[in-house]
Scaffold this motif. Sequence first.
Motif, short mmCIF file in Angstrom:
data_model
loop_
_atom_site.label_atom_id
_atom_site.label_comp_id
_atom_site.label_asym_id
_atom_site.label_seq_id
_atom_site.Cartn_x
_atom_site.Cartn_y
_atom_site.Cartn_z
N HIS A 166 -1.42 1.23 2.26
CA HIS A 166 -1.76 0.94 3.65
C HIS A 166 -2.11 -0.53 3.87
N THR A 167 -1.83 -1.40 2.91
CA THR A 167 -2.13 -2.81 3.10
C THR A 167 -0.96 -3.56 3.71
N ARG A 168 0.16 -2.91 3.94
CA ARG A 168 1.31 -3.56 4.55
C ARG A 168 1.59 -2.91 5.90
N ALA A 169 2.07 -3.75 6.82
CA ALA A 169 2.43 -3.24 8.15
C ALA A 169 3.82 -3.73 8.51
N SER A 170 4.59 -2.87 9.13
CA SER A 170 5.92 -3.26 9.60
C SER A 170 5.78 -3.91 10.97
N VAL A 171 6.40 -5.08 11.12
CA VAL A 171 6.36 -5.81 12.38
C VAL A 171 7.75 -6.34 12.69
N ARG A 172 7.93 -6.88 13.89
CA ARG A 172 9.20 -7.49 14.30
C ARG A 172 8.95 -8.94 14.67
N CYS A 173 9.90 -9.77 14.33
CA CYS A 173 9.84 -11.17 14.69
C CYS A 173 9.93 -11.29 16.21
N PRO A 174 9.02 -12.05 16.84
CA PRO A 174 9.08 -12.17 18.30
C PRO A 174 10.29 -12.97 18.80
N HIS A 175 10.92 -13.72 17.91
CA HIS A 175 12.06 -14.55 18.31
C HIS A 175 13.40 -13.84 18.12
N CYS A 176 13.60 -13.25 16.93
CA CYS A 176 14.90 -12.66 16.64
C CYS A 176 14.88 -11.13 16.56
N SER A 177 13.70 -10.51 16.66
CA SER A 177 13.52 -9.06 16.62
C SER A 177 13.88 -8.42 15.28
N GLU A 178 13.98 -9.22 14.22
CA GLU A 178 14.22 -8.67 12.88
C GLU A 178 12.94 -8.04 12.35
N PRO A 179 13.03 -6.83 11.75
CA PRO A 179 11.83 -6.21 11.18
C PRO A 179 11.49 -6.82 9.82
N PHE A 180 10.19 -6.90 9.52
CA PHE A 180 9.71 -7.33 8.20
C PHE A 180 8.30 -6.80 8.01
N GLU A 181 7.77 -6.93 6.78
CA GLU A 181 6.44 -6.43 6.46
C GLU A 181 5.48 -7.58 6.25
N VAL A 182 4.22 -7.36 6.64
CA VAL A 182 3.16 -8.34 6.40
C VAL A 182 2.05 -7.67 5.59
N GLU A 183 1.37 -8.46 4.77
CA GLU A 183 0.26 -7.98 3.95
C GLU A 183 -1.03 -8.08 4.75
N LEU A 184 -1.77 -6.95 4.81
CA LEU A 184 -3.02 -6.92 5.57
C LEU A 184 -4.24 -6.81 4.68
N GLY A 185 -4.06 -6.80 3.36
CA GLY A 185 -5.16 -6.57 2.42
C GLY A 185 -6.23 -7.63 2.47
N GLY A 186 -7.41 -7.28 1.90
CA GLY A 186 -8.53 -8.20 1.82
C GLY A 186 -8.22 -9.37 0.90
N SER A 187 -9.11 -10.35 0.89
CA SER A 187 -8.86 -11.54 0.10
C SER A 187 -9.25 -11.39 -1.36
N ARG A 188 -10.19 -10.47 -1.66
CA ARG A 188 -10.61 -10.28 -3.04
C ARG A 188 -10.73 -8.81 -3.34
N LEU A 189 -10.64 -8.44 -4.62
CA LEU A 189 -10.82 -7.05 -5.01
C LEU A 189 -12.23 -6.60 -4.66
N GLY A 190 -12.35 -5.34 -4.32
CA GLY A 190 -13.64 -4.79 -3.99
C GLY A 190 -14.03 -5.01 -2.54
N GLU A 191 -13.22 -5.75 -1.78
CA GLU A 191 -13.50 -5.95 -0.37
C GLU A 191 -12.58 -5.08 0.45
N SER A 192 -13.07 -4.56 1.55
CA SER A 192 -12.25 -3.73 2.42
C SER A 192 -11.82 -4.53 3.62
#
Length: 165
Positions: A139-165
């Motif tokens: 669940h640390t990745r989210a599917s999004v679309r480019c606002p310019h070309c509408s191509e789908p891609f994934e972004v990482e949403l995870g915390g910056s360090r282990l043990g952090e939510s």
Amino acid sequence: MRRTAVRAAAASGEPQEALPAAAVPESAPAAVPAPAPAPAAYRLQTEFPFELPRGYVDEAGTVHREGVMRLATARDELVPLRDIRVQENPAYLSVVLLGRVITRLGTLPLVHDGIVENMFASDLAFLQDFYRQVNAEGHTRASVRCPHCSEPFEVELGGSRLGES
């Protein structure tokens, strides 16, 4: 109101009087059925194989790349917080935590934080990301679309360090 009083009396252990049939409304909700048990074939995966990008090199010069990481427990995330090294340098948390959850690495007889702290930075970064993926069930990745070309891609949403939510 009467039903609530009877429930409170039952919880306190006081003797209860029987309710007359007229006191129970006819529209009382039916008992909710218990959820069906999980199918016998379902098993929770608790161990996850990985392959390090570079590999850990031991004193004999042997490179260890293939390993196994298990799911972290609450204890795995809490115990390192008492470690003096983590208290003095919070960035050390990921080293101690990974040393607890990596159960196998190549042919090493034991994996511990001393092994993790001597890994290459690229392998440490890989293991930190892998830890987040394993313990967040992807669940640390989210599917999004480019606002310019509408191509789908994934972004990482995870915390910056282990043990952090």
